[in-house]
Scaffold this active site. Structure first.
Site, mmCIF file in Angstrom:
data_model
loop_
_atom_site.group_PDB
_atom_site.id
_atom_site.type_symbol
_atom_site.label_atom_id
_atom_site.label_comp_id
_atom_site.label_asym_id
_atom_site.label_seq_id
_atom_site.Cartn_x
_atom_site.Cartn_y
_atom_site.Cartn_z
ATOM 1 N N LYS A 106 0.702 -1.286 0.017
ATOM 2 C CA LYS A 106 0.044 -0.058 -0.149
ATOM 3 C C LYS A 106 0.832 1.393 -0.085
ATOM 4 C CE LYS A 106 -4.338 -2.002 2.134
ATOM 5 N NZ LYS A 106 -4.748 -2.505 1.001
ATOM 6 N N THR A 119 -10.042 -0.959 -4.129
ATOM 7 C CA THR A 119 -10.544 -1.832 -3.198
ATOM 8 C C THR A 119 -10.569 -0.972 -1.863
ATOM 9 O OG1 THR A 119 -8.568 -2.638 -2.819
ATOM 10 C CG2 THR A 119 -10.192 -3.966 -4.111
ATOM 11 N N GLY A 120 -11.495 -1.378 -0.809
ATOM 12 C CA GLY A 120 -11.654 -1.092 0.299
ATOM 13 C C GLY A 120 -10.728 0.026 1.187
ATOM 14 N N THR A 141 -7.675 0.400 0.627
ATOM 15 C CA THR A 141 -6.744 1.392 -0.402
ATOM 16 C C THR A 141 -7.503 2.360 -1.111
ATOM 17 O OG1 THR A 141 -5.576 -0.824 -0.991
ATOM 18 C CG2 THR A 141 -5.673 1.101 -2.592
ATOM 19 N N SER A 164 -13.168 -4.663 0.437
ATOM 20 C CA SER A 164 -11.878 -5.070 0.629
ATOM 21 C C SER A 164 -11.703 -6.343 -0.353
ATOM 22 C CB SER A 164 -11.847 -5.461 2.105
ATOM 23 O OG SER A 164 -10.516 -5.977 2.212
ATOM 24 N N GLY A 165 -10.491 -6.567 -0.775
ATOM 25 C CA GLY A 165 -10.254 -7.689 -1.558
ATOM 26 C C GLY A 165 -10.675 -9.031 -1.251
ATOM 27 N N ASP A 169 -11.934 -8.316 -5.117
ATOM 28 C CA ASP A 169 -11.284 -8.819 -6.354
ATOM 29 C C ASP A 169 -12.394 -9.384 -7.135
ATOM 30 O OD1 ASP A 169 -8.893 -8.167 -5.229
ATOM 31 O OD2 ASP A 169 -8.585 -10.075 -4.127
ATOM 32 N N ASP A 214 1.935 -8.540 -3.378
ATOM 33 C CA ASP A 214 3.030 -8.813 -2.905
ATOM 34 C C ASP A 214 3.545 -10.206 -3.380
ATOM 35 O OD1 ASP A 214 5.235 -9.638 -1.220
ATOM 36 O OD2 ASP A 214 4.298 -8.907 0.618
ATOM 37 N N HIS A 242 -6.420 -15.185 0.158
ATOM 38 C CA HIS A 242 -7.255 -15.196 -1.007
ATOM 39 C C HIS A 242 -6.456 -14.873 -2.120
ATOM 40 C CE1 HIS A 242 -5.992 -10.931 -0.535
ATOM 41 N NE2 HIS A 242 -6.581 -10.680 -1.536
ATOM 42 N N ASP A 284 -8.316 -15.578 -5.460
ATOM 43 C CA ASP A 284 -9.102 -14.536 -5.932
ATOM 44 C C ASP A 284 -8.163 -13.426 -6.820
ATOM 45 O OD1 ASP A 284 -11.272 -15.127 -4.445
ATOM 46 O OD2 ASP A 284 -10.822 -14.090 -2.649
ATOM 47 N N ARG A 306 -6.422 -13.422 -14.139
ATOM 48 C CA ARG A 306 -6.663 -14.182 -15.268
ATOM 49 C C ARG A 306 -7.858 -13.305 -16.064
ATOM 50 N NH1 ARG A 306 -10.975 -16.950 -17.018
ATOM 51 N NH2 ARG A 306 -12.077 -16.748 -14.937
#
Length: 175
Positions: free
Chosen positions: A25, A47-48, A50, A67-68, A73, A93, A100, A103, A109
């Site tokens: 982050k 996302t949340g 971030t 949130s992811g 995601d 990372d 997750h 996800d 993909r």
């Protein structure tokens, strides 16, 4: 059988999603602050947590997903599939296992399936944000998987039908 291709028009004002894992982050925030002027020309999503961090630091609106790990995601993936995201900056990372991970893989993909530019590190993000294409209409070419699949199914159905109509002759047996 070749794939059926189609084009998706990306407007001058791109819809950019910004995502970062917890350990990344700070790096994403530094990158976003450095590119604040460029980012201000586009519509931002995140996302949340971030998104909350970016909204405050950039002093500009950021559309926030969950949130992811709580479905964010998947929300991003759905938005990409609907044509509502043009580009992703996803600082994940690579050395830290995520609960997750499936996800994350699914998001990467779906970005590949819909041929959206995706930066997974700062260098790639720098190349993308500084591209002249960021300020132009751009038509990205994507495989129309639904039409391709329908075409394949129709072709196989015809082959199957033709095979059944010509296979009324004697059948051989093997021993």
């Amino acid at each position: 059988m070749d794939n059926v291709m189609s084009e998706i028009k990306m407007r001058v004002k791109k819809r950019i999603v910004l995502v970062a894992h917890d350990n990344m982050k700070k790096e994403l925030l530094e990158w976003a602050l450095f590119n604040k002027n460029s980012l201000s020309q586009h519509e931002l999503f995140a996302t949340g947590s971030t998104g909350k961090i970016l909204t405050k630091a950039l002093e500009m609106p950021v559309n926030c997903f969950k949130s992811g790990p709580l479905g964010g995601d998947q929300q991003i993936g759905a938005k990409i599939a609907e044509g509502g995201i043009d580009m992703a900056v996803f600082f994940w990372d690579p050395l830290e296992p995520q609960p997750h991970d499936v996800d994350v893989k699914a998001l990467l993909r779906i970005a590949a399936v819909y041929n959206i530019p995706i930066a997974c590190n700062r260098a790639t993000a720098d190349f993308l944000i500084s591209s002249h294409l960021m300020n132009e209409v751009y038509e990205r070419i994507v495989v129309d998987y639904e039409l391709t699949q329908k075409t394949r199914n129709d072709m196989f159905a015809q082959d199957d039908y033709a095979g059944r109509n010509t296979s009324h002759s004697s059948s051989a047996t093997t021993q």
